[in-house]
Design a protein around this motif. Sequence first.
Motif, PDB file in Angstrom:
ATOM      1  N   THR A  38       0.631  42.951  27.882  1.00 27.06           N
ATOM      2  CA  THR A  38       0.186  44.006  26.985  1.00 27.06           C
ATOM      3  C   THR A  38       1.187  45.148  27.008  1.00 27.06           C
ATOM      4  N   SER A  39       1.149  45.939  25.956  1.00 24.60           N
ATOM      5  CA  SER A  39       2.057  47.068  25.802  1.00 24.60           C
ATOM      6  C   SER A  39       1.247  48.294  25.399  1.00 24.60           C
ATOM      7  N   THR A  40       1.755  49.471  25.688  1.00 23.50           N
ATOM      8  CA  THR A  40       1.069  50.707  25.301  1.00 23.50           C
ATOM      9  C   THR A  40       1.254  51.020  23.818  1.00 23.50           C
ATOM     10  N   THR A  41       2.184  50.331  23.151  1.00 27.29           N
ATOM     11  CA  THR A  41       2.416  50.544  21.722  1.00 27.29           C
ATOM     12  C   THR A  41       2.110  49.256  20.958  1.00 27.29           C
ATOM     13  N   PRO A  42       1.737  49.363  19.676  1.00 24.89           N
ATOM     14  CA  PRO A  42       1.407  48.164  18.900  1.00 24.89           C
ATOM     15  C   PRO A  42       2.547  47.145  18.814  1.00 24.89           C
ATOM     16  N   ASN A  43       3.784  47.630  18.714  1.00 21.71           N
ATOM     17  CA  ASN A  43       4.968  46.758  18.669  1.00 21.71           C
ATOM     18  C   ASN A  43       6.015  47.313  19.612  1.00 21.71           C
ATOM     19  N   ARG A  44       6.102  46.750  20.792  1.00 14.07           N
ATOM     20  CA  ARG A  44       7.055  47.208  21.806  1.00 14.07           C
ATOM     21  C   ARG A  44       8.494  46.990  21.352  1.00 14.07           C
ATOM     22  N   ALA A  45       8.757  45.856  20.699  1.00 14.83           N
ATOM     23  CA  ALA A  45      10.109  45.513  20.244  1.00 14.83           C
ATOM     24  C   ALA A  45      10.013  44.795  18.904  1.00 14.83           C
ATOM     25  N   GLY A  46      10.364  45.492  17.833  1.00 15.53           N
ATOM     26  CA  GLY A  46      10.280  44.875  16.500  1.00 15.53           C
ATOM     27  C   GLY A  46       8.847  44.514  16.154  1.00 15.53           C
ATOM     28  N   THR A  47       8.580  43.229  16.017  1.00 17.65           N
ATOM     29  CA  THR A  47       7.240  42.742  15.649  1.00 17.65           C
ATOM     30  C   THR A  47       6.567  42.019  16.814  1.00 17.65           C
ATOM     31  N   SER A  48       6.899  42.412  18.045  1.00 14.78           N
ATOM     32  CA  SER A  48       6.422  41.703  19.241  1.00 14.78           C
ATOM     33  C   SER A  48       4.913  41.754  19.442  1.00 14.78           C
ATOM     34  N   GLY A  49       4.224  42.698  18.804  1.00 15.01           N
ATOM     35  CA  GLY A  49       2.778  42.814  18.966  1.00 15.01           C
ATOM     36  C   GLY A  49       1.977  42.379  17.745  1.00 15.01           C
ATOM     37  N   GLU A  50       2.618  41.720  16.805  1.00 19.46           N
ATOM     38  CA  GLU A  50       1.923  41.252  15.598  1.00 19.46           C
ATOM     39  C   GLU A  50       1.582  39.770  15.736  1.00 19.46           C
ATOM     40  N   TRP A  51       0.366  39.430  15.307  1.00 18.42           N
ATOM     41  CA  TRP A  51      -0.143  38.062  15.439  1.00 18.42           C
ATOM     42  C   TRP A  51      -0.799  37.640  14.128  1.00 18.42           C
ATOM     43  N   SER A  52      -0.545  36.408  13.691  1.00 21.06           N
ATOM     44  CA  SER A  52      -1.200  35.848  12.511  1.00 21.06           C
ATOM     45  C   SER A  52      -2.296  34.901  12.965  1.00 21.06           C
ATOM     46  N   LEU A  53      -3.444  34.991  12.308  1.00 22.64           N
ATOM     47  CA  LEU A  53      -4.609  34.172  12.642  1.00 22.64           C
ATOM     48  C   LEU A  53      -4.715  33.008  11.664  1.00 22.64           C
ATOM     49  N   PHE A  54      -4.932  31.809  12.182  1.00 28.72           N
ATOM     50  CA  PHE A  54      -5.082  30.631  11.334  1.00 28.72           C
ATOM     51  C   PHE A  54      -6.318  29.853  11.770  1.00 28.72           C
ATOM     52  N   ALA A  55      -7.294  29.772  10.886  1.00 30.79           N
ATOM     53  CA  ALA A  55      -8.538  29.053  11.183  1.00 30.79           C
ATOM     54  C   ALA A  55      -8.313  27.549  11.062  1.00 30.79           C
ATOM     55  N   GLU A  56      -8.975  26.774  11.946  1.00 25.55           N
ATOM     56  CA  GLU A  56      -8.959  25.318  11.789  1.00 25.55           C
ATOM     57  C   GLU A  56      -9.798  24.929  10.587  1.00 25.55           C
ATOM     58  N   THR A  57     -10.930  25.600  10.445  1.00 28.67           N
ATOM     59  CA  THR A  57     -11.826  25.417   9.310  1.00 28.67           C
ATOM     60  C   THR A  57     -12.819  26.566   9.346  1.00 28.67           C
ATOM     61  N   SER A  58     -13.670  26.670   8.358  1.00 31.83           N
ATOM     62  CA  SER A  58     -14.734  27.666   8.392  1.00 31.83           C
ATOM     63  C   SER A  58     -15.930  27.119   7.646  1.00 31.83           C
TER      64      SER A  58
END
Length: 120
Positions: A38-58
Amino acid sequence: MASGDLVHLVNQYGNTSYLDVNGGPVAGSTGRKYGVHTSTTPNRAGTSGEWSLFAETSSPQDGAIRAGELVHILSNYNNTSGGWLDISGGAAGGGGVHTALTSYYSNRTSGSGAWRFAQA
């Protein structure tokens, strides 16, 4: 949230911290890519704290992600080459069960890359 959304994952323990790819390669079993912390900032280095969510199904199949449905989480670090959020089989220490890391594979080993959101 919907499948494909880009998010920051914010930890609720103590002071606010954001799930982050540390950018260093992880040694060990096949398929491991980067360490996660974890980091104290949302993106410690570039886009290091960004995540994309992908559902298997819904259910219904409308692209929405609901509590209890399986998702795979891809790091946006270095233009989505940060790998898939995964766990190793080894204990994290300090009372932890597994160590978080990223992998080249969305589901490296029998559910290691499958996640569910639960109500906090």
